[in-house]
Write an enzyme that holds these catalytic residues in place. Structure first.
Site: not given
Length: 421
Positions: A339, A392
């Site tokens: 992006t 994560h």
């Protein structure tokens, strides 16, 4: 009579919103004529007449949520349908009151008949029934906002939130009507209330889901864009002349991302329950801002494309996004997303994951900043901050940092992209 039904639009799309009708009740239509526009959370489609005749009844109005296979209008097939009142035949007298009285409820009896019980259980969409079963909610207890009483998924969700704290339900009821009250009684100054488009509502829902379901973390670095800008300056004219497309930054970043994903395959994966799906292909999503909201069309097999092919693919997808002509196939199956907030002047941001992907790269504005070349020299260099947001749960912080460092190194040495990318 011919029913106008919502067509199937792909496995991931189960419902849509009537955006606008292009014809009115009583209008003559020919087979193939576009009748209305339907907005989904991914693309907008046009629904055409399957037979010629007269649009006798519009069953679902603009702004209504409709499901796949649902009847949203009725066409009186054949030219004679519009002239029924003038027919001298006695048998024509019977159908006429049917058009005037029961017509508005023509859709309700068909789908609801097998679902209505002696206790008066309302008709419900498949999604609503499934959610009600999961939450242990009786459908006859759910209040519907639909004019014909059909229960939708949103009604079940609202019912669940209202019954979550039964003890507080009684005192909270008087305050409930105050939320949808007219703006004049709620706000001291003039306001305008706008309903979210389906795409905007879906974007909002998915962004919240991404933050709630993923262990999202963002790491940052910065890239010296001197080498890339030098290559573009020297090569852009010949590149444009040869390939009939400009040499932008996105092809460099796409190549760098592919090179880094090859070194860190876990960032090109997704989580499926307790399994990790490692993808052996590189379909890179490029976020594009369109009038209706953000979309992420996908550049397929980016590892096999040249710089020119990547630039051309991105340009084509961006054009489709802005003209609202993207197909579902253009949006499905990405493995990683890029992006570029820098096109709007963003200096730094923390992009949100495009689930089920586990990584997204954020590009930012290029700024001339003083950089220490060595212990004694400072130079003004075109610098860009880059950000990697990652899940994560399966990506360790060390790998995320090294992934971003790899992208930085590849971009600062553009020739390496010919090998690594």
């Amino acid at each position: 009579m011919s029913e106008i039904k919502v067509p199937a639009m792909g496995e991931s799309i189960t419902e849509g919103t009537v955006s606008r009708w292009l014809v009115k009740e009583g209008d003559a239509v020919n087979q193939g004529d576009v009748l209305l526009e339907l907005e989904t959370d991914k693309v907008n489609i046009e629904i055409s007449a399957e037979e010629s005749g007269v649009l006798e009844k519009i069953l679902r109005q603009e702004g209504d949520t409709v499901e796949i296979g649902e009847a949203i209008g009725i066409i009186a097939v054949g030219a004679g349908a519009a002239s029924a009142p003038a027919s001298p035949a006695a048998s024509d007298a019977a159908p006429e009151p049917k058009k005037q009285a029961p017509a508005p409820q023509a859709v309700a009896p068909a789908p609801t008949a097998p679902e209505v019980s002696e206790a008066g259980v309302k008709a419900a969409s498949p999604a609503a029934r499934k959610l009600a079963r999961e939450r242990g909610i009786e459908l006859d207890q759910v209040q519907s906002k639909d004019p014909i009483g059909r229960v939708y998924q949103e009604d079940v969700k609202n019912h669940g939130s209202q019954t979550a704290a039964p003890a507080a339900q009684a005192p909270s009821k008087p305050s409930a009507p105050s939320a949808p009250a007219p703006s004049a009684s709620t706000y001291a100054k003039p306001v305008e209330r706008q309903r979210m488009t389906r795409r905007r509502a879906t974007i909002a829902k998915r962004l919240v889901e991404a933050q709630q379901t993923a262990a999202m973390l963002t790491t940052f670095n910065e890239v010296d864009m001197t080498a890339i800008m030098d290559v573009r300056k020297r090569r852009k004219d010949k590149f444009k002349e040869k390939h009939d497309i400009g040499l932008g930054f996105m092809s460099f970043f796409t190549k760098a991302v592919v090179g880094a994903l090859k070194k860190f395959p876990m960032i090109n994966a997704e989580i499926d329950g307790e399994d990790i799906i490692l993808k052996k292909y590189y379909d890179i999503g490029i976020a594009v801002s369109a009038k209706e909201g953000l979309v992420v069309p996908v550049v397929r097999d980016a590892d096999r494309l040249s710089f020119a092919e990547i630039e051309r693919s991105i340009a084509d997808l961006a054009s489709k996004a802005r003209t609202n002509t993207l197909a579902l196939s253009d949006l499905q199956g990405g493995t990683f997303t890029i992006t570029n907030g820098g096109t709007f002047g963003s200096l730094l941001s923390t992009p949100i994951l495009n689930t089920p992907q586990v990584g997204i790269l954020g590009m930012h504005n290029i700024q001339l900043r003083p950089v220490a070349i060595d212990a004694e020299r400072m130079e003004n260099r075109p610098m860009m901050y880059i950000a990697l947001s990652y899940d994560h749960r399966i990506i360790d912080g060390a790998d995320a940092v090294r992934f971003l460092v790899t992208i930085k190194e590849l971009l600062e040495d553009p020739e390496s992209l010919l090998i690594e990318g």
